[in-house]
Design a protein around this motif. Structure first.
Motif, PDB file in Angstrom:
ATOM      1  N   ARG A   1       0.835  -1.204   0.000  1.00  0.00           N
ATOM      2  CA  ARG A   1       0.000   0.000   0.000  1.00  0.00           C
ATOM      3  C   ARG A   1       0.874   1.260   0.000  1.00  0.00           C
ATOM      4  O   ARG A   1       0.547   2.242  -0.665  1.00  0.00           O
ATOM      5  CB  ARG A   1      -0.942  -0.003   1.206  1.00  0.00           C
ATOM      6  CG  ARG A   1      -2.111  -0.962   1.057  1.00  0.00           C
ATOM      7  CD  ARG A   1      -3.275  -0.537   1.939  1.00  0.00           C
ATOM      8  NE  ARG A   1      -2.908  -0.500   3.342  1.00  0.00           N
ATOM      9  CZ  ARG A   1      -3.011  -1.547   4.171  1.00  0.00           C
ATOM     10  NH1 ARG A   1      -3.479  -2.696   3.713  1.00  0.00           N
ATOM     11  NH2 ARG A   1      -2.672  -1.450   5.430  1.00  0.00           N
ATOM     12  N   TRP A   2       1.975   1.221   0.733  1.00  0.00           N
ATOM     13  CA  TRP A   2       2.868   2.381   0.741  1.00  0.00           C
ATOM     14  C   TRP A   2       3.455   2.612  -0.647  1.00  0.00           C
ATOM     15  O   TRP A   2       3.527   3.738  -1.126  1.00  0.00           O
ATOM     16  CB  TRP A   2       3.985   2.174   1.770  1.00  0.00           C
ATOM     17  CG  TRP A   2       4.886   3.376   1.908  1.00  0.00           C
ATOM     18  CD1 TRP A   2       4.733   4.428   2.757  1.00  0.00           C
ATOM     19  CD2 TRP A   2       6.071   3.650   1.141  1.00  0.00           C
ATOM     20  NE1 TRP A   2       5.736   5.341   2.580  1.00  0.00           N
ATOM     21  CE2 TRP A   2       6.579   4.891   1.585  1.00  0.00           C
ATOM     22  CE3 TRP A   2       6.746   2.979   0.132  1.00  0.00           C
ATOM     23  CZ2 TRP A   2       7.731   5.467   1.068  1.00  0.00           C
ATOM     24  CZ3 TRP A   2       7.894   3.552  -0.400  1.00  0.00           C
ATOM     25  CH2 TRP A   2       8.385   4.779   0.058  1.00  0.00           C
ATOM     26  N   VAL A   3       3.886   1.530  -1.301  1.00  0.00           N
ATOM     27  CA  VAL A   3       4.480   1.646  -2.637  1.00  0.00           C
ATOM     28  C   VAL A   3       3.473   2.232  -3.617  1.00  0.00           C
ATOM     29  O   VAL A   3       3.793   3.136  -4.404  1.00  0.00           O
ATOM     30  CB  VAL A   3       4.989   0.279  -3.126  1.00  0.00           C
ATOM     31  CG1 VAL A   3       5.342   0.322  -4.616  1.00  0.00           C
ATOM     32  CG2 VAL A   3       6.194  -0.158  -2.311  1.00  0.00           C
ATOM     33  N   THR A   4       2.231   1.756  -3.598  1.00  0.00           N
ATOM     34  CA  THR A   4       1.224   2.239  -4.547  1.00  0.00           C
ATOM     35  C   THR A   4       0.760   3.653  -4.211  1.00  0.00           C
ATOM     36  O   THR A   4       0.239   4.349  -5.082  1.00  0.00           O
ATOM     37  CB  THR A   4       0.008   1.299  -4.577  1.00  0.00           C
ATOM     38  OG1 THR A   4      -0.533   1.167  -3.251  1.00  0.00           O
ATOM     39  CG2 THR A   4       0.409  -0.079  -5.095  1.00  0.00           C
ATOM     40  N   ALA A   5       0.959   4.090  -2.961  1.00  0.00           N
ATOM     41  CA  ALA A   5       0.522   5.433  -2.571  1.00  0.00           C
ATOM     42  C   ALA A   5       1.560   6.501  -2.879  1.00  0.00           C
ATOM     43  O   ALA A   5       1.248   7.695  -2.794  1.00  0.00           O
ATOM     44  CB  ALA A   5       0.203   5.464  -1.069  1.00  0.00           C
TER      45      ALA A   5
ATOM     46  N   LYS B   1      -1.557   5.380   4.795  1.00  0.00           N
ATOM     47  CA  LYS B   1      -2.813   5.913   5.285  1.00  0.00           C
ATOM     48  C   LYS B   1      -2.754   7.424   5.421  1.00  0.00           C
ATOM     49  O   LYS B   1      -3.673   8.144   5.065  1.00  0.00           O
ATOM     50  CB  LYS B   1      -3.161   5.277   6.637  1.00  0.00           C
ATOM     51  CG  LYS B   1      -3.537   3.808   6.515  1.00  0.00           C
ATOM     52  CD  LYS B   1      -3.870   3.235   7.883  1.00  0.00           C
ATOM     53  CE  LYS B   1      -4.233   1.753   7.774  1.00  0.00           C
ATOM     54  NZ  LYS B   1      -4.511   1.160   9.085  1.00  0.00           N
ATOM     55  N   ALA B   2      -1.604   7.917   5.944  1.00  0.00           N
ATOM     56  CA  ALA B   2      -1.455   9.353   6.112  1.00  0.00           C
ATOM     57  C   ALA B   2      -1.408  10.067   4.762  1.00  0.00           C
ATOM     58  O   ALA B   2      -1.931  11.137   4.571  1.00  0.00           O
ATOM     59  CB  ALA B   2      -0.197   9.659   6.906  1.00  0.00           C
ATOM     60  N   ALA B   3      -0.755   9.402   3.793  1.00  0.00           N
ATOM     61  CA  ALA B   3      -0.637  10.010   2.466  1.00  0.00           C
ATOM     62  C   ALA B   3      -1.987  10.139   1.802  1.00  0.00           C
ATOM     63  O   ALA B   3      -2.262  11.077   1.054  1.00  0.00           O
ATOM     64  CB  ALA B   3       0.311   9.196   1.595  1.00  0.00           C
ATOM     65  N   ALA B   4      -2.854   9.187   2.077  1.00  0.00           N
ATOM     66  CA  ALA B   4      -4.165   9.185   1.425  1.00  0.00           C
ATOM     67  C   ALA B   4      -5.137  10.134   2.111  1.00  0.00           C
ATOM     68  O   ALA B   4      -6.169  10.483   1.552  1.00  0.00           O
ATOM     69  CB  ALA B   4      -4.735   7.778   1.406  1.00  0.00           C
TER      70      ALA B   4
END
Length: 427
Positions: free
Chosen positions: A220-224, A423-426
């Motif tokens: 999820r971090w990589v895709t964000a 999560k924070a990035a989104a």
């Protein structure tokens, strides 16, 4: 990341001035020597002692690569929950010592079988995955961020030196000691690595306990995050298509181009010499054009010379010159790319997610290789060696296109702070 210490040398001092990195580098360099012996000794033991055929050799290669595909992501999730990843690396070294040492013991007892070699390769591969997903935590604990590029240049130099000297040294040991007993030295290198790691005294990033530690968090971090995400995608594509060439290169060079084993060994050595050159140049390239542009330039330098391989034709000296030039230039390019990209990723990935993201990266880089090897074998049988080499070459060259829209060309220096968790990035 390591906190500043008034006893540390000034920022301009080399990484080897720091005791922690010196021990880390010694562990890394020693195990690389053993790896080069294993690459020759285990396949030769299968062929010379157990009369292994093509199918058995294919399985031997596959079981060694399979753990990277299956275990990197769950292994990264496990590593991020640990307080002492260095201990896990030591356990990995000791486990690899036991697995490799079991081969000469079984041979001495007249009990060596292909099943034993399959199991050895799988266990060593699985423990290597564990070692790798913990590795970047320990690296970040022994160096401050301003020395990441210089430290990675030293590590890349060790890899390249092993690639130059390793095949000859490994072949000589196999010839003098026989394949199984050459593995005794390999096993000892893992012990030396474990001892060096055990003497490191450095504080690692705390374990991830409050932000979720699921195995999908790294993905999820990589895709964000667009820049590291496209970088990792480009690396995966480059690794996949370069595997086409690596899988068929020996067969192509001997059957279609008529090169002798001795000449082929010299051609392979040129890749290591290129890597040494790239390791020397990388810090200068980063200072001159910036960190992100150095990643792109290294990727282009790795892939653009590869068409010389399927183009090779004509008199033997010309063929050898073309292959040697491709190997040298690609070795130089991949060293610059690895040094710059590893430094960027260590800095940009949050410490609480570091192993999970590295698990995704290991899957992208190493997990695609069994797929590439199988595809290369199928296409090589259907289309022929040279057309399949062209497919691999063109795919590798086009991989650099993933990096151009990534934003890497604007990354001049190491990030001042890690990118936010997914999560924070989104939010």
């Amino acid at each position: 990341m390591k906190a500043a210490d008034p006893r540390d040398p000034p920022p301009q001092a080399g990484p080897l001035r720091e005791r922690g990195f010196r021990l880390y580098w010694a562990a890394h360099s020693t195990s690389l020597i053993g790896d080069e012996i294993t690459i020759l000794a285990i396949p030769l033991a299968a062929v010379l002692l157990l009369d292994a055929g093509p199918a058995e050799m294919g399985w031997l290669t596959a079981v060694a690569l399979l753990p990277s595909l299956l275990l990197s992501i769950p292994g990264g999730a496990w590593a991020d929950r640990q307080a002492n990843r260095r201990r896990a690396m030591i356990v990995s070294d000791l486990g690899r010592f036991a697995a490799v040492a079991s081969v000469p013991v079984a041979y001495a007892m007249d009990a060596l079988t292909m099943t034993h070699l399959y199991a050895t390769e799988f266990v060593v591969g699985a423990l290597t995955v564990l070692f790798r997903v913990c590795n970047h935590h320990v690296y970040a604990s022994v160096l401050t961020a301003d020395r990441y590029v210089a430290g990675n240049a030293l590590l890349s130099g060790s890899r390249s030196a092993a690639a130059v000297a390793g095949p000859g040294a490994g072949g000589g040991l196999v010839q003098v000691l026989t394949a199984p007993f050459a593995l005794v030295l390999d096993a000892v290198t893992y012990l030396v690595s474990a001892v060096c790691l055990g003497r490191i005294r450095a504080e690692e990033a705390p374990p991830a306990r409050h932000q979720g530690t699921g195995p999908t968090d790294g993905f999820r971090w990589v895709t964000a995050h667009r820049t590291p995400g496209l970088l990792i995608t480009g690396v995966a594509m480059l690794s996949l298509f370069h595997t086409f060439l690596a899988t068929l290169f020996v067969l192509y060079a001997t059957d279609e181009l008529g090169l002798s084993p001795g000449v082929l060994g010299l051609v392979f050595a040129m890749f290591g010499l290129g890597g040494l050159t790239g390791a020397y140049l990388a810090p200068r390239v980063v200072r001159r054009i910036g960190l992100g542009p150095a990643v792109i330039a290294g990727c282009a330098g790795f892939s653009l010379p590869l068409p010389l391989v399927p183009l090779a034709d004509g008199p033997a000296p010309l063929v050898v010159a073309m292959l040697a030039a491709a190997q040298f230039a690609s070795g130089c390019g991949v060293a610059v790319m690895d040094i710059a990209a590893n430094s960027y990723l260590i800095a940009v990935i949050p410490a609480t997610l570091r192993s999970r993201v590295m698990g995704v990266i290991q899957t992208a880089n190493f997990g695609v290789r069994p797929v590439g090897a199988v595809l290369a074998g199928i296409l090589g049988a259907v289309l022929g060696l040279r057309p399949t080499m062209w497919i691999g070459t063109l795919g590798a060259v086009l991989s650099v296109l993933w990096l151009l829209p990534s934003g890497l060309r604007y990354v001049m220096d190491l990030p001042a702070a890690p990118a936010a968790p997914a999560k924070a990035a989104a939010a």
